[in-house]
Design an enzyme around this catalytic site. Structure first.
Site, PDB file in Angstrom:
ATOM      1  CG  ASP A 143       8.124   9.575   5.874  1.00 30.99           C
ATOM      2  OD1 ASP A 143       6.921   9.673   6.167  1.00 30.99           O
ATOM      3  OD2 ASP A 143       8.524   9.376   4.719  1.00 30.99           O
ATOM      4  CB  CYS A 194       6.334   2.435   0.565  1.00 26.57           C
ATOM      5  SG  CYS A 194       6.806   2.725   2.263  1.00 26.57           S
ATOM      6  CG  LEU A 232      -1.872  -1.206   1.288  1.00 26.70           C
ATOM      7  CD1 LEU A 232      -2.692  -1.164   2.558  1.00 26.70           C
ATOM      8  CD2 LEU A 232      -2.786  -1.238   0.070  1.00 26.70           C
TER       9      LEU A 232
HETATM   10  N1  SAH Z   1       6.774   8.371   2.792  1.00 26.46           N
HETATM   11  C1  SAH Z   1       6.109   7.178   3.153  1.00 26.46           C
HETATM   12  C2  SAH Z   1       4.848   7.467   3.918  1.00 26.46           C
HETATM   13  C3  SAH Z   1       4.673   6.605   5.089  1.00 26.46           C
HETATM   14  S1  SAH Z   1       3.026   6.612   5.665  1.00 26.46           S
HETATM   15  C4  SAH Z   1       5.857   6.333   1.895  1.00 26.46           C
HETATM   16  O1  SAH Z   1       6.652   6.390   0.982  1.00 26.46           O
HETATM   17  O2  SAH Z   1       4.897   5.584   1.847  1.00 26.46           O
HETATM   18  C5  SAH Z   1       2.941   4.961   6.283  1.00 26.46           C
HETATM   19  C6  SAH Z   1       2.401   3.921   5.346  1.00 26.46           C
HETATM   20  O3  SAH Z   1       0.970   3.969   5.294  1.00 26.46           O
HETATM   21  C7  SAH Z   1       2.817   3.989   3.917  1.00 26.46           C
HETATM   22  O4  SAH Z   1       4.062   3.414   3.699  1.00 26.46           O
HETATM   23  C8  SAH Z   1       1.729   3.209   3.215  1.00 26.46           C
HETATM   24  O5  SAH Z   1       1.964   1.835   3.268  1.00 26.46           O
HETATM   25  C9  SAH Z   1       0.516   3.538   4.042  1.00 26.46           C
HETATM   26  N2  SAH Z   1      -0.309   4.613   3.466  1.00 26.46           N
HETATM   27  C10 SAH Z   1      -0.429   5.881   3.911  1.00 26.46           C
HETATM   28  N3  SAH Z   1      -1.324   6.568   3.170  1.00 26.46           N
HETATM   29  C11 SAH Z   1      -1.774   5.722   2.237  1.00 26.46           C
HETATM   30  C12 SAH Z   1      -2.724   5.828   1.160  1.00 26.46           C
HETATM   31  N4  SAH Z   1      -3.374   6.956   0.915  1.00 26.46           N
HETATM   32  N5  SAH Z   1      -2.938   4.737   0.373  1.00 26.46           N
HETATM   33  C13 SAH Z   1      -2.283   3.579   0.621  1.00 26.46           C
HETATM   34  N6  SAH Z   1      -1.398   3.419   1.625  1.00 26.46           N
HETATM   35  C14 SAH Z   1      -1.138   4.465   2.423  1.00 26.46           C
END
Ligand code: SAH
Length: 372
Positions: free
Chosen positions: A257, A265, A233
């Protein structure tokens, strides 16, 4: 002359070794005295090897009486290095730690007073709201779905962010514990500062968490040959998630972060040949800013989707007003975003709750009110 002298010296040392069979300490001391004896200006032996020091160092590891001077010298040479602010921080930490019991006592007292107040109101015939946080309309049926918290980002976070993430893990577990369809929750690449923090805060209670599987394995190692079932995700993905499937593995990046590491990710998953997808937030609700949510909010949304099979409902129940949601009429407690929250009394309270509630897992039918 010099050659003969050296020859006699060598014969002397050899005879001493053969006849006296000295211990290593005595041997070095002997060499030390010998060196002092031959230490005349111009003699090339002088200063070549520091025998007395070698003897001292060795003695430090063998006899007790000789140990102290060595330690003393070390203390003199290396005074404790701690800056004023580090000392201050340490003192503050110690004070906070020392106050733990006191704060818990105050919370207990407050709870007691609230209970008494409630009882008084009931006795006086006043109407009081139900204490039941969640009234379920069915039995808990565990889901086989696997959700992974990918902890491979330990080094990218500062201490505050680690503390916040640790708290988010507790929230994920609490949500899973009270879910209608609890999932199997994995924490892969688990270890480092996050593990230390969890151990420090929860004092081992997390070991009793049901359906929680921390492992040092990465998700690729843990779920061998299941790559095609994985969905990482990410708010940065071009794909949108429309439904959850029981046999799929949903991966959430365990990262706090403030979006310093944008795309991290999405890029990680793509480089591993794993599908990525974003939650369909924009299709159901209006949000004023970026659609990046915290780990626990994403987990709670997945959990609630399993319950309602309705994204909109799930989003509205989870996403706090602070995120700029168009309409939200949820219970007060949901309103406070847990984002980037540092260690606070509120966190301790949640952890208290997690501790007491997780010690023993009660049978499902005792935990929920079944209304049939
Ligand atoms: N900079 C990070 C953000 C971390 S937020 C990144 O590259 O993803 C923590 C985690 O929550 C993310 O890694 C993701 O797996 C999930 N997440 C947050 N918002 C999301 C969204 N709108 N859709 C899908 N996954 C999300």
């Amino acid at each position: 002359m010099c050659g003969r002298f050296t020859f006699e010296v060598c014969v002397g040392i050899l005879s001493f070794l053969v006849l006296a069979k000295p211990s290593s300490t005595v041997f070095f001391e002997f060499l030390g005295s010998f060196r002092a004896f031959v230490s005349i200006p111009g003699n090339e032996m002088s200063g070549s090897v520091n025998f007395p020091n070698a003897a001292n160092a060795l003695a430090g590891s063998t006899t007790n009486s000789d140990k102290e001077p060595v330690l003393e010298r070390r203390e003199e040479a290396e005074p404790p290095k701690m800056s004023k602010s580090a000392l201050k921080k340490l003192r503050r930490q110690q004070e906070w730690e020392a106050g733990r019991e006191k704060r818990a006592g105050i919370r207990r007292e407050k709870k007691k007073q609230k209970k008494e107040e409630r009882k008084r109101k009931i006795d006086a015939g006043e109407k009081v709201p139900s204490q039941k946080k969640k009234i379920r309309e069915g039995k808990i049926t565990p889901s086989e779905m696997r959700v992974v918290l990918d902890c491979g980002f330990d080094e990218l976070m500062n201490e505050k962010e680690i503390a916040s993430l640790c708290q988010q893990f507790t929230r994920c577990h609490s949500a899973n514990r009270t879910a209608l369809h609890p999932v199997e929750l994995y924490a892969t690449d688990f270890g480092g500062r996050l593990e230390a923090r969890q151990e420090y805060v929860l004092r081992g209670q997390q070991k009793n968490w049901k359906r929680y599987h921390p492992t040092t394995n990465s998700y690729l190692e843990e779920f061998v040959n299941e790559k095609e079932k994985m969905v990482y995700l990410s708010a940065d993905s071009d794909e949108t998630l429309h439904e959850l499937k029981e046999d799929e593995i949903y991966i959430i990046g365990a990262l706090v972060d403030k979006n310093r590491y944008k795309n991290i990710c999405d890029e990680k998953a793509k480089s591993q040949g794993i599908r990525t997808a974003k939650l369909p937030i924009g299709e159901y609700i209006r949000m004023s800013d970026r659609k990046v949510l915290t780990v626990n909010h994403v987990f709670e949304i997945l959990s609630l989707w399993l319950e309602h099979r309705d994204w909109e409902k799930a989003f509205l129940e989870v996403i706090p007003k602070r995120k700029g949601l168009a309409s939200l009429d949820e219970e007060e407690s949901r309103e406070q975003s847990l984002e980037q929250e540092s260690v606070s009394e509120k966190a301790e309270e949640a952890e208290d709750e997690a501790k007491t509630a997780d010690g023993v897992e009660m049978p499902a039918e005792k935990r929920i009110k079944i209304t049939e």
